[in-house]
Design a protein around this motif. Sequence first.
Motif, short mmCIF file in Angstrom:
data_model
loop_
_atom_site.label_atom_id
_atom_site.label_comp_id
_atom_site.label_asym_id
_atom_site.label_seq_id
_atom_site.Cartn_x
_atom_site.Cartn_y
_atom_site.Cartn_z
N LEU A 113 0.82 -1.35 -0.05
CA LEU A 113 0.13 0.10 0.24
C LEU A 113 0.82 1.20 0.22
CD1 LEU A 113 -2.81 -0.76 2.36
CD2 LEU A 113 -2.91 -0.95 0.11
N ILE A 114 1.98 1.07 0.73
CA ILE A 114 2.89 2.23 0.78
C ILE A 114 3.59 2.65 -0.71
CG2 ILE A 114 5.27 3.21 1.44
CD1 ILE A 114 4.48 1.87 4.10
N VAL A 115 3.74 1.59 -1.47
CA VAL A 115 4.24 1.75 -2.87
C VAL A 115 3.24 2.27 -3.64
CG1 VAL A 115 5.43 0.46 -4.83
CG2 VAL A 115 6.28 0.01 -2.37
N VAL A 116 1.89 1.71 -3.44
CA VAL A 116 0.70 2.07 -4.47
C VAL A 116 0.55 3.64 -4.25
CG1 VAL A 116 -1.66 1.66 -4.89
CG2 VAL A 116 -0.05 -0.40 -4.87
N ALA A 117 0.62 3.95 -2.97
CA ALA A 117 0.21 5.33 -2.52
C ALA A 117 1.30 6.24 -3.35
CB ALA A 117 0.14 5.21 -0.93
N ALA A 118 2.45 5.92 -3.14
CA ALA A 118 3.68 6.63 -3.86
C ALA A 118 3.29 7.12 -5.20
CB ALA A 118 4.93 6.19 -3.51
N ASN A 119 2.96 5.86 -5.79
CA ASN A 119 2.80 6.19 -7.24
C ASN A 119 1.76 7.06 -7.57
OD1 ASN A 119 4.82 4.97 -8.85
ND2 ASN A 119 3.86 2.82 -8.31
N LEU A 120 0.34 6.67 -6.96
CA LEU A 120 -0.76 7.38 -7.06
C LEU A 120 -0.65 8.95 -6.75
CD1 LEU A 120 -3.21 4.72 -6.37
CD2 LEU A 120 -3.02 5.82 -8.41
N GLY A 121 0.05 9.08 -5.70
CA GLY A 121 0.32 10.51 -5.28
C GLY A 121 1.08 11.43 -6.06
N SER A 122 1.97 10.99 -6.48
CA SER A 122 2.87 11.46 -7.50
C SER A 122 2.28 12.02 -8.62
CB SER A 122 4.16 10.63 -7.96
OG SER A 122 3.83 9.51 -8.76
N SER A 123 1.19 11.53 -9.08
CA SER A 123 0.43 12.12 -10.33
C SER A 123 -0.23 13.34 -10.25
CB SER A 123 -0.59 10.91 -10.51
OG SER A 123 -1.39 10.81 -9.76
N PHE A 124 -0.33 14.00 -9.01
CA PHE A 124 -1.36 15.00 -9.01
C PHE A 124 -0.41 16.23 -9.33
CE2 PHE A 124 -3.11 18.68 -6.25
CZ PHE A 124 -4.46 18.56 -6.81
N PHE A 125 0.73 16.47 -9.07
CA PHE A 125 1.36 17.82 -9.33
C PHE A 125 2.16 17.58 -11.11
CE2 PHE A 125 0.77 19.25 -5.10
CZ PHE A 125 -0.03 20.35 -5.19
N PRO A 126 2.54 18.64 -11.73
CA PRO A 126 3.28 18.38 -12.89
C PRO A 126 4.61 17.94 -12.58
CG PRO A 126 2.02 20.32 -13.06
CD PRO A 126 1.86 20.14 -11.54
N PHE A 127 5.18 18.43 -11.33
CA PHE A 127 6.67 18.13 -11.01
C PHE A 127 6.52 16.53 -10.07
CE2 PHE A 127 4.69 21.53 -8.53
CZ PHE A 127 4.74 20.89 -7.14
N GLY A 128 5.46 16.10 -9.72
CA GLY A 128 5.55 14.83 -8.80
C GLY A 128 6.22 13.53 -9.70
N ASN A 129 6.29 13.34 -10.88
CA ASN A 129 7.08 12.42 -11.55
C ASN A 129 7.60 12.86 -12.86
OD1 ASN A 129 5.02 11.87 -13.23
ND2 ASN A 129 3.72 11.09 -11.59
N PRO A 130 8.50 11.97 -13.31
CA PRO A 130 9.10 12.50 -14.62
C PRO A 130 8.21 12.49 -15.81
CG PRO A 130 10.40 10.97 -13.40
CD PRO A 130 9.30 10.66 -12.89
N GLN A 131 7.05 11.58 -15.90
CA GLN A 131 6.29 11.82 -17.02
C GLN A 131 5.45 12.89 -17.09
OE1 GLN A 131 6.31 9.23 -14.97
NE2 GLN A 131 4.28 8.73 -14.17
N ASN A 132 4.92 13.51 -15.85
CA ASN A 132 4.20 14.68 -15.44
C ASN A 132 4.94 15.62 -16.01
OD1 ASN A 132 2.06 13.10 -14.83
ND2 ASN A 132 1.78 13.99 -12.90
N VAL A 149 0.05 22.36 -20.79
CA VAL A 149 -1.15 22.46 -20.34
C VAL A 149 -1.17 23.52 -19.19
CG1 VAL A 149 -2.91 20.88 -18.81
CG2 VAL A 149 -0.96 19.91 -20.73
N PRO A 150 -2.42 24.21 -19.09
CA PRO A 150 -2.56 25.16 -17.97
C PRO A 150 -2.44 24.56 -16.65
CG PRO A 150 -3.92 25.68 -19.84
CD PRO A 150 -3.47 24.18 -20.04
N LEU A 151 -1.95 25.03 -15.55
CA LEU A 151 -1.68 24.49 -14.32
C LEU A 151 -3.36 24.07 -13.99
CD1 LEU A 151 -0.17 23.48 -11.83
CD2 LEU A 151 -0.39 25.68 -11.11
N GLY A 152 -4.19 24.96 -13.66
CA GLY A 152 -5.43 24.69 -13.53
C GLY A 152 -6.08 23.45 -13.94
N GLN A 153 -6.01 23.62 -15.27
CA GLN A 153 -6.65 22.18 -16.04
C GLN A 153 -5.81 20.98 -15.67
OE1 GLN A 153 -9.19 22.32 -18.90
NE2 GLN A 153 -8.85 20.34 -17.77
N PHE A 154 -4.56 20.97 -15.73
CA PHE A 154 -3.79 19.90 -15.19
C PHE A 154 -4.27 19.44 -13.74
CE2 PHE A 154 -0.56 17.24 -13.26
CZ PHE A 154 -0.02 16.56 -14.32
N LEU A 155 -4.48 20.27 -12.77
CA LEU A 155 -4.78 20.05 -11.37
C LEU A 155 -6.32 19.13 -11.49
CD1 LEU A 155 -3.18 22.66 -9.34
CD2 LEU A 155 -2.37 20.44 -9.87
#
Length: 368
Positions: free
Chosen positions: A123-142, A151-157
Motif C-alpha cells: 500500500l505504501i508503494v501504491v500510494a507513492a505512485n498514485l500521489g505523485s500523479s497530482f502535480f506536474p513535478f511529482g514524477n518525470p512523465q508529468n 497544459v494550463p496548471l488549473g486544467q492539469f490539476l
Amino acid sequence: MGKILGFIKQNRLFSGAFLLAIIASFIGRFSLNFVDWKVILTLFGLMLVIQGFEVLGVLRFFAEKLLDYSNSNRQLIQLLVLLSLVGSMFLTNDVAVLTLLPIYLKLYIELKHFKGGIFGAVLIVVAANLGSSFFPFGNPQNLYLYHYYHVPLGQFLLWMAGLLALSCLFLFLLTLRIPKESLPKIVAENDTIDKKGVLLFSLLMGAMILVVLGLLPDLWTVIGLILVVFCYQKDLLKRVDYLLLLTFVCFFMIVGNIAEAAVVRDILAQLLSSAKRVYLIAIALSQVISNVPAAFLMEPFTQYHQALILGVNVGGLGTLIASLANLIGLNIIKLYTPGQQKSFIKIFTLVNFSLLIAIGCIILFFIH
C-alpha cells in the motif's frame, strides 16, 4: 567484462535506452536538437532539491512523528500511506518509497505483534505512485508531458483531482483490511530536524516550481540553485542521479528519430486516433516498458494530452515494470525481508491489477 555486465544489470533502464538511442541514431540521425533541454534542466534542479530534503530526513522525521499518534496497527499504516501519498506529490514517488518503506519494514521486523505485514508495504508503494500523479513535478512523465503540451496548471490539476480522489477512496478501503489491534509505543530516533536547512530547500523548491510553471527562467534559476547548493553542501551534487538524466536524453534521441520515420509515424497516428484509444494504449504500454518511456514514445503522435497524461499515470499500476518506484520497492523488500519476496510480488500483483481495473475503468468514462 564482469564490471560491464554488472553495470548493465544494475542499470537496465539506462542500458536499454542507450542501446536503442545508438540504433535509432544509426538508422536515422544523431542530433542534440531532439533533446528538450528545458526538461533536462528542470529535472536536474528538482532532483538536486529533492536530494537536499532526503539528506535532511524530512519524510523520515514526519514518519517517526506519526508513530506517536498511532494507537493501532491500522492507524499506523493509514498514516504512513497518507504520508506516502502526500510526500510523493512534492518529493516524487521514488523518494517516498526509498524513505518510508524501510521505516515500515523496520517496524515489521522489530515488533513481534505488528499486524499488516507485506500488505502494508504494498500500500505504501501504491500510494507513492498514485500521489505523485497530482502535480506536474511529482514524477518525470508529468514534468515532461506538462512542458510538451503546455497544459494550463488549473486544467492539469482538475484532470488529476479525479484520479487523486479515487486513489484516496480505494486506499482507505484497502487499509480497512488491516487488523485494528493496539500498538506499543515506540521512541522515535530523530526528535529534531535542521529547520534552517528545511527552510532553505523549501525556498529552492518554490523556485523550481516557478520554473515548472514558466514563471522563472530555467537556465539562470538552475545555475543559481547549483551555486547555493555548492555553498551549503556541495556533496549533494554527487547524489543526483545523472544516469536518469542521460536516460532522458536517450529517450529524446529515440523518439526524435521515430518521429522522423514516415512509416512509423503513419502507423502510430492511426493507432492513436482517439482519446480513449490513447488512454488504453498508454496503460498497456506502461505495463511492458514502464510509464516514463511510454510517455516519451507516444507524445509526438497524439494531441489527446488528457488521455496520455492520465493513461501513463494510471499505467503506473499493474506490473512491477510499470513504474520505477515499483522496482525500488521490490529491491527494498529483498534487502530488509528477503524471505518475503514471493509474498510481496503476489500481493502487489493482486492489489495493483485490482486498482488498475477499478480506477482505470472509472477514469475511462471521463476521457474525451
